[in-house]
Design an enzyme around this catalytic site. Structure first.
Site, short mmCIF file in Angstrom:
data_model
loop_
_atom_site.label_atom_id
_atom_site.label_comp_id
_atom_site.label_asym_id
_atom_site.label_seq_id
_atom_site.Cartn_x
_atom_site.Cartn_y
_atom_site.Cartn_z
N ARG A 198 -11.03 4.12 3.65
CA ARG A 198 -11.25 4.72 4.97
C ARG A 198 -12.15 5.94 4.82
O ARG A 198 -12.25 6.55 3.76
CB ARG A 198 -9.93 5.07 5.64
N ASP A 247 10.08 -7.53 2.16
CA ASP A 247 8.89 -7.95 2.89
C ASP A 247 9.33 -8.39 4.28
O ASP A 247 10.17 -9.28 4.40
CB ASP A 247 8.21 -9.10 2.13
N THR A 277 -6.00 8.17 12.11
CA THR A 277 -5.10 9.26 11.72
C THR A 277 -5.30 9.54 10.23
O THR A 277 -5.53 8.62 9.45
CB THR A 277 -3.65 8.85 12.02
N TYR A 306 -6.32 -8.30 11.63
CA TYR A 306 -5.64 -7.06 11.99
C TYR A 306 -5.64 -6.86 13.51
O TYR A 306 -4.58 -6.68 14.12
CB TYR A 306 -6.36 -5.91 11.29
N LYS A 328 0.58 -12.78 9.16
CA LYS A 328 2.02 -13.06 9.04
C LYS A 328 2.84 -11.78 9.22
O LYS A 328 3.88 -11.79 9.85
CB LYS A 328 2.32 -13.65 7.65
N THR A 376 0.83 -1.22 0.00
CA THR A 376 0.00 0.00 0.00
C THR A 376 0.86 1.26 0.00
O THR A 376 0.33 2.36 -0.05
CB THR A 376 -0.94 0.03 1.23
N ILE A 408 15.86 -9.73 7.96
CA ILE A 408 16.79 -8.80 7.29
C ILE A 408 17.90 -8.42 8.29
O ILE A 408 17.63 -8.30 9.49
CB ILE A 408 16.06 -7.56 6.74
P1 NAD Z 1 -0.21 2.35 5.00
O1 NAD Z 1 -0.93 1.19 4.44
O2 NAD Z 1 -0.17 3.61 4.22
O3 NAD Z 1 1.28 1.98 5.39
C1 NAD Z 1 1.72 0.67 5.66
C2 NAD Z 1 3.00 0.44 4.90
O4 NAD Z 1 3.51 -0.87 5.21
C3 NAD Z 1 2.80 0.47 3.38
O5 NAD Z 1 3.81 1.27 2.79
C4 NAD Z 1 2.93 -0.99 2.96
O6 NAD Z 1 3.38 -1.13 1.63
C5 NAD Z 1 3.89 -1.51 4.00
N1 NAD Z 1 3.79 -2.96 4.23
C6 NAD Z 1 2.65 -3.69 4.46
N2 NAD Z 1 2.97 -4.98 4.65
C7 NAD Z 1 4.32 -5.09 4.55
C8 NAD Z 1 5.24 -6.16 4.63
N3 NAD Z 1 4.82 -7.42 4.87
N4 NAD Z 1 6.55 -5.90 4.46
C9 NAD Z 1 7.00 -4.64 4.21
N5 NAD Z 1 6.18 -3.58 4.11
C10 NAD Z 1 4.85 -3.80 4.28
O7 NAD Z 1 -0.88 2.62 6.43
P2 NAD Z 1 -0.64 3.76 7.50
O8 NAD Z 1 -1.95 4.42 7.72
O9 NAD Z 1 0.54 4.59 7.15
O10 NAD Z 1 -0.32 2.90 8.79
C11 NAD Z 1 1.00 2.70 9.28
C12 NAD Z 1 0.94 1.88 10.58
O11 NAD Z 1 0.16 2.56 11.54
C13 NAD Z 1 0.33 0.50 10.39
O12 NAD Z 1 1.06 -0.42 11.18
C14 NAD Z 1 -1.05 0.65 10.95
O13 NAD Z 1 -1.54 -0.55 11.47
C15 NAD Z 1 -0.84 1.70 12.03
N6 NAD Z 1 -2.09 2.44 12.31
C16 NAD Z 1 -2.56 3.36 11.43
C17 NAD Z 1 -3.76 4.04 11.71
C18 NAD Z 1 -4.33 5.09 10.79
O14 NAD Z 1 -5.39 5.64 11.10
N7 NAD Z 1 -3.71 5.45 9.70
C19 NAD Z 1 -4.48 3.74 12.88
C20 NAD Z 1 -3.96 2.76 13.73
C21 NAD Z 1 -2.77 2.13 13.45
N1 UDP Z 2 -17.46 4.79 7.09
C1 UDP Z 2 -18.51 5.44 6.46
N2 UDP Z 2 -18.41 5.67 5.13
C2 UDP Z 2 -17.34 5.31 4.39
C3 UDP Z 2 -16.26 4.65 5.03
C4 UDP Z 2 -16.36 4.40 6.39
O1 UDP Z 2 -19.51 5.81 7.08
O2 UDP Z 2 -17.34 5.57 3.17
C5 UDP Z 2 -17.54 4.58 8.54
C6 UDP Z 2 -17.21 3.17 9.03
O3 UDP Z 2 -18.36 2.36 9.05
C7 UDP Z 2 -16.66 3.43 10.42
C8 UDP Z 2 -16.02 4.83 10.32
O4 UDP Z 2 -16.55 5.41 9.13
O5 UDP Z 2 -17.72 3.49 11.35
C9 UDP Z 2 -14.51 4.78 10.22
O6 UDP Z 2 -14.14 3.85 9.22
P1 UDP Z 2 -12.65 3.64 8.74
O7 UDP Z 2 -12.64 2.47 7.81
O8 UDP Z 2 -12.10 4.93 8.27
O9 UDP Z 2 -11.85 3.30 10.08
P2 UDP Z 2 -12.09 2.24 11.27
O10 UDP Z 2 -13.43 1.61 11.17
O11 UDP Z 2 -10.98 1.27 11.10
O12 UDP Z 2 -11.98 3.10 12.47
#
Ligand code: NAD
Ligand code: UDP
Length: 315
Positions: free
Chosen positions: A185, A57, A174, A144, A90, A36, A62
């Site tokens: 999202r 990966d 975030t 997850y 995994k 992603t 590594i």
């Molecule tokens: P994102 O998907 O943009 O970033 C995840 C990154 O990890 C991507 O660049 C993807 O290519 C890489 N990746 C996935 N699987 C991999 C693997 N097996 N090996 C190497 N690289 C791999 O998501 P993000 O929003 O930037 O989230 C980053 C971290 O923060 C994640 O661990 C996520 O669970 C955590 N997090 C994010 C949010 C949020 O709201 N954005 C909330 C809670 C937790």
């Molecule tokens: N949601 C929504 N419309 C959308 C996408 C998500 O109403 O087009 C809602 C979803 O059901 C959830 C909230 O927005 O209650 C946040 O969803 P998101 O997938 O962003 O994050 P998470 O559920 O992991 O907090």
């Protein structure tokens, strides 16, 4: 000058963290399998001698020499982590073991990006770090939620068993520039729909709540936590306690984009948490951290980024 590894460094949050670390003058290695993540997120640093990226990966081991590891690699949006649930497990289990093993070997500090999803559909509100959660182990979000719960356990056991300086952050929703348009999202969906004057898709009644933190605030919290001395592991909630219903969020995005979109209701996904808001007292007390960017300001910056990318033809 610290040598810092960012797993998931080409992703949304990871690439903002990479920017900040390089600005600070650190040496940064971004590790990513580009599931992603996107090269364009790290492209501005390609000629910086303090930066390198490795396509790797993390489910494979590594060997590197670093002082600090920020472990973010894992798809974060339900659409992506459900694409291949076993791979998500995994990544969280084997991937986290590999990076903790690396931290142990080179005595690096280790920060785990965990999630508010460890609380599941919470029966305590707002959520404190002491709450153990209400997670379905066999639902569509389990790969997850449970994956991250095991990752936390591993971070804890490597600290107890091998004295690794581990730190656990529970990140709440975030958002910000560089989120993928199609990650499903709510913030990215609503902004794209509003900019295209299409109906905003409210899942269910839209009375469920979330609390949205702007990405620069989160990165600031990560740096403070990494600099905190060894004794404190957390877990620590990081998020913005400003709680919104999805209806409120939709209306705010329509206002900020000046869109003519209407709202449409579609079925609520299974196991969708009804309420979520962080209690951030611990982060305030231990890290002197709290968010500074209001939802209105953060959304405006995100809308600006989405508008620019759309006009450049990104899909
Ligand atoms: P994102 O998907 O943009 O970033 C995840 C990154 O990890 C991507 O660049 C993807 O290519 C890489 N990746 C996935 N699987 C991999 C693997 N097996 N090996 C190497 N690289 C791999 O998501 P993000 O929003 O930037 O989230 C980053 C971290 O923060 C994640 O661990 C996520 O669970 C955590 N997090 C994010 C949010 C949020 O709201 N954005 C909330 C809670 C937790
Ligand atoms: N949601 C929504 N419309 C959308 C996408 C998500 O109403 O087009 C809602 C979803 O059901 C959830 C909230 O927005 O209650 C946040 O969803 P998101 O997938 O962003 O994050 P998470 O559920 O992991 O907090």
């Amino acid at each position: 000058m610290a040598r810092i590894l960012v797993s998931g460094g080409a992703g949304f949050i990871g690439s903002h963290l990479v920017d900040t670390l390089l600005q600070r003058g650190d040496q940064v290695i971004a590790l990513d399998n580009f599931f992603t993540g996107r090269k364009v997120n790290i492209a501005p640093h390609k000629d910086n001698v303090n930066f390198e990226y490795i396509r790797h990966d993390i489910t494979e081991p590594i060997l590197l020499e670093v002082d600090e590891i920020y472990h973010l690699a894992c798809p974060a949006s339900p659409v992506h982590y459900q694409h291949n649930p076993i791979k998500t497990v995994k990544t969280n289990v084997m991937g986290t073991i590999n990076l903790l093993g690396l931290a142990k070997r080179v005595h690096a500090k280790f920060l785990l990006a965990s999630t508010s999803e460890v609380y599941g559909d919470p029966q305590e509100h707002p959520q404190k770090e002491t709450y153990w959660g209400n997670v379905n182990p066999v639902g569509p979000r389990s790969c997850y939620d449970e994956g991250k719960r095991v990752a936390e356990t591993l971070a804890c056991d490597y600290r107890i068993g091998h004295n690794v300086d581990t730190k656990i952050v529970r990140i709440f929703n975030t958002y910000g520039p560089r989120m993928l348009f199609n990650d499903g999202r709510v913030v990215s969906n609503f902004i794209i729909q509003a900019l295209k004057n299409e109906p905003l898709t409210i899942y269910g009644e839209g009375t469920q709540t979330r609390s949205f933190c702007y990405v620069s605030d989160l990165v600031d919290g990560f740096l403070k936590f990494m600099d905190r001395e060894h004794e404190f592991m957390g877990p620590v909630n990081m998020g913005n306690p400003e709680e919104l219903t999805m209806i409120d969020l939709a209306r705010l995005i329509i206002e900020l984009t000046g869109s003519s979109s209407e709202l449409t209701h579609v079925p609520l996904p299974q196991d969708d948490p009804t309420r979520r808001r962080p209690d951030i007292c611990l982060a305030k007390k231990e890290l002197d951290w709290e968010p500074t960017v209001s939802v209105r300001d953060g959304l405006s910056k995100t809308i600006e980024d989405f508008r620019a990318r759309l006009s450049q033809g990104e899909e």
